[in-house]
Design a protein around this motif. Structure first.
Motif, PDB file in Angstrom:
ATOM      1  N   SER A  51       0.853  -1.189   0.000  1.00 29.41           N
ATOM      2  CA  SER A  51       0.000   0.000   0.000  1.00 29.41           C
ATOM      3  C   SER A  51       0.885   1.234   0.000  1.00 29.41           C
ATOM      4  O   SER A  51       2.047   1.189   0.396  1.00 29.41           O
ATOM      5  N   ILE A  52       0.325   2.308  -0.476  1.00 27.05           N
ATOM      6  CA  ILE A  52       1.009   3.602  -0.452  1.00 27.05           C
ATOM      7  C   ILE A  52       0.214   4.493   0.488  1.00 27.05           C
ATOM      8  O   ILE A  52      -0.977   4.727   0.273  1.00 27.05           O
ATOM      9  N   THR A  53       0.866   4.973   1.538  1.00 32.73           N
ATOM     10  CA  THR A  53       0.188   5.856   2.493  1.00 32.73           C
ATOM     11  C   THR A  53       0.921   7.175   2.680  1.00 32.73           C
ATOM     12  O   THR A  53       0.359   8.110   3.235  1.00 32.73           O
ATOM     13  N   GLY A  54       2.158   7.256   2.243  1.00 28.80           N
ATOM     14  CA  GLY A  54       2.940   8.488   2.361  1.00 28.80           C
ATOM     15  C   GLY A  54       3.210   9.054   0.978  1.00 28.80           C
ATOM     16  O   GLY A  54       3.816   8.398   0.141  1.00 28.80           O
ATOM     17  N   TRP A  55       2.763  10.260   0.737  1.00 24.99           N
ATOM     18  CA  TRP A  55       2.836  10.872  -0.581  1.00 24.99           C
ATOM     19  C   TRP A  55       3.758  12.074  -0.592  1.00 24.99           C
ATOM     20  O   TRP A  55       3.814  12.827   0.378  1.00 24.99           O
ATOM     21  N   THR A  56       4.448  12.279  -1.708  1.00 26.63           N
ATOM     22  CA  THR A  56       5.282  13.461  -1.925  1.00 26.63           C
ATOM     23  C   THR A  56       4.546  14.398  -2.869  1.00 26.63           C
ATOM     24  O   THR A  56       4.156  13.990  -3.974  1.00 26.63           O
ATOM     25  N   TYR A  57       4.350  15.623  -2.428  1.00 25.34           N
ATOM     26  CA  TYR A  57       3.640  16.618  -3.234  1.00 25.34           C
ATOM     27  C   TYR A  57       4.539  17.082  -4.374  1.00 25.34           C
ATOM     28  O   TYR A  57       5.685  17.462  -4.169  1.00 25.34           O
ATOM     29  N   LEU A  58       4.022  17.007  -5.605  1.00 26.52           N
ATOM     30  CA  LEU A  58       4.785  17.401  -6.787  1.00 26.52           C
ATOM     31  C   LEU A  58       4.497  18.822  -7.250  1.00 26.52           C
ATOM     32  O   LEU A  58       5.272  19.388  -8.009  1.00 26.52           O
ATOM     33  N   GLY A  59       3.363  19.386  -6.822  1.00 24.47           N
ATOM     34  CA  GLY A  59       3.017  20.749  -7.222  1.00 24.47           C
ATOM     35  C   GLY A  59       1.630  20.825  -7.814  1.00 24.47           C
ATOM     36  O   GLY A  59       0.885  19.846  -7.861  1.00 24.47           O
ATOM     37  N   ALA A  60       1.296  22.024  -8.294  1.00 17.20           N
ATOM     38  CA  ALA A  60      -0.038  22.274  -8.840  1.00 17.20           C
ATOM     39  C   ALA A  60       0.073  23.076 -10.129  1.00 17.20           C
ATOM     40  O   ALA A  60       1.000  23.867 -10.299  1.00 17.20           O
ATOM     41  N   THR A  61      -0.866  22.854 -11.013  1.00 21.40           N
ATOM     42  CA  THR A  61      -0.996  23.643 -12.238  1.00 21.40           C
ATOM     43  C   THR A  61      -2.446  24.073 -12.358  1.00 21.40           C
ATOM     44  O   THR A  61      -3.351  23.374 -11.889  1.00 21.40           O
ATOM     45  N   GLN A  62      -2.664  25.210 -12.982  1.00 21.35           N
ATOM     46  CA  GLN A  62      -4.026  25.682 -13.177  1.00 21.35           C
ATOM     47  C   GLN A  62      -4.554  25.158 -14.510  1.00 21.35           C
ATOM     48  O   GLN A  62      -3.848  25.159 -15.516  1.00 21.35           O
ATOM     49  N   THR A  63      -5.800  24.684 -14.501  1.00 24.64           N
ATOM     50  CA  THR A  63      -6.413  24.167 -15.722  1.00 24.64           C
ATOM     51  C   THR A  63      -7.082  25.305 -16.483  1.00 24.64           C
ATOM     52  O   THR A  63      -7.190  26.421 -15.985  1.00 24.64           O
ATOM     53  N   GLY A  64      -7.552  25.010 -17.672  1.00 27.87           N
ATOM     54  CA  GLY A  64      -8.248  26.009 -18.487  1.00 27.87           C
ATOM     55  C   GLY A  64      -9.549  26.485 -17.872  1.00 27.87           C
ATOM     56  O   GLY A  64     -10.058  27.546 -18.237  1.00 27.87           O
ATOM     57  N   GLN A  65     -10.113  25.716 -16.943  1.00 30.83           N
ATOM     58  CA  GLN A  65     -11.358  26.106 -16.273  1.00 30.83           C
ATOM     59  C   GLN A  65     -11.104  26.937 -15.016  1.00 30.83           C
ATOM     60  O   GLN A  65     -12.039  27.291 -14.310  1.00 30.83           O
ATOM     61  N   GLY A  66      -9.856  27.215 -14.700  1.00 31.70           N
ATOM     62  CA  GLY A  66      -9.536  28.034 -13.535  1.00 31.70           C
ATOM     63  C   GLY A  66      -9.422  27.274 -12.233  1.00 31.70           C
ATOM     64  O   GLY A  66      -9.275  27.883 -11.179  1.00 31.70           O
ATOM     65  N   VAL A  67      -9.488  25.966 -12.269  1.00 30.68           N
ATOM     66  CA  VAL A  67      -9.286  25.171 -11.063  1.00 30.68           C
ATOM     67  C   VAL A  67      -7.862  24.628 -11.085  1.00 30.68           C
ATOM     68  O   VAL A  67      -7.145  24.772 -12.076  1.00 30.68           O
TER      69      VAL A  67
END
Length: 185
Positions: A98-114
């Motif tokens: 199982s995977i329970t510990g995650w490394t955050y890679l970042g965020a990008t904005q989509t064309g819908q603004g989310v």
């Protein structure tokens, strides 16, 4: 437009509890908008969407959360209160990791603004394990009022799984486990 994958059973699974669906993709792709279809005693299938233009193929199996009396012959075990613990005809899974510990890679904005947030963890896809689809079928909670859709990105070329969530007010921490298993026959 997403290209979909749908699996309907020849006959419904007659388990009263929600079965666990495990999938293994044959190629890199993204699983999104996962849906488990049917109701208690009549589970009829599952579906998910992939990325448009990318073929989606692979293998799957369903396993029971608890034993149901399904075998016409075989082996059954009950506890002291006559509760069925095991039926040799009930499909089951051997959990492998199982995977329970995650490394955050970042965020990008989509064309819908989310925003599309991404996480990964060291866990090879080369072992032949199947991923539990039920967890990916859940939405992820937002910070204050909204939720985000969850995606599972199989990257064979990077030998990793990436979890993504798309939403407005999502946290950068991910606490949803991803479970892998192999079918037991």
């Amino acid at each position: 437009m997403a290209q979909g994958y749908m699996c309907h059973f020849r006959r419904p699974l007659h388990q009263t509890s929600l079965p666990w669906f495990f999938v293994r993709l044959d190629q890199s792709n993204t699983l999104c908008f996962c849906v488990i279809q049917g109701s208690a005693g009549a589970w009829t299938g599952f579906s998910f969407a992939g990325i448009a233009g990318q073929g989606t193929s692979g293998k799957w199996f369903a396993a029971a959360f608890k034993s149901e009396p399904t075998a016409t012959h075989g082996f059954r075990l009950w506890d002291g209160g006559s509760k069925l613990l095991f039926d040799s005809g009930t499909p089951c899974a051997q959990f492998t990791r199982s995977i329970t510990g995650w490394t955050y890679l970042g965020a990008t904005q989509t064309g819908q603004g989310v925003y599309r947030l991404s996480w990964t963890a060291p866990s090879s896809l080369a072992g032949g394990d199947y991923m539990l689809l039920n967890n990916i079928a859940m939405d992820i909670a937002g910070s204050t009022s909204r939720q985000g859709n969850m995606y599972a990105v199989w990257e064979y070329h990077n030998d990793r799984l990436v979890i993504q969530a798309v939403g407005v007010d999502l946290q950068t921490s991910l606490f949803i486990p991803v479970v892998f298993a192999k079918p037991i026959s």
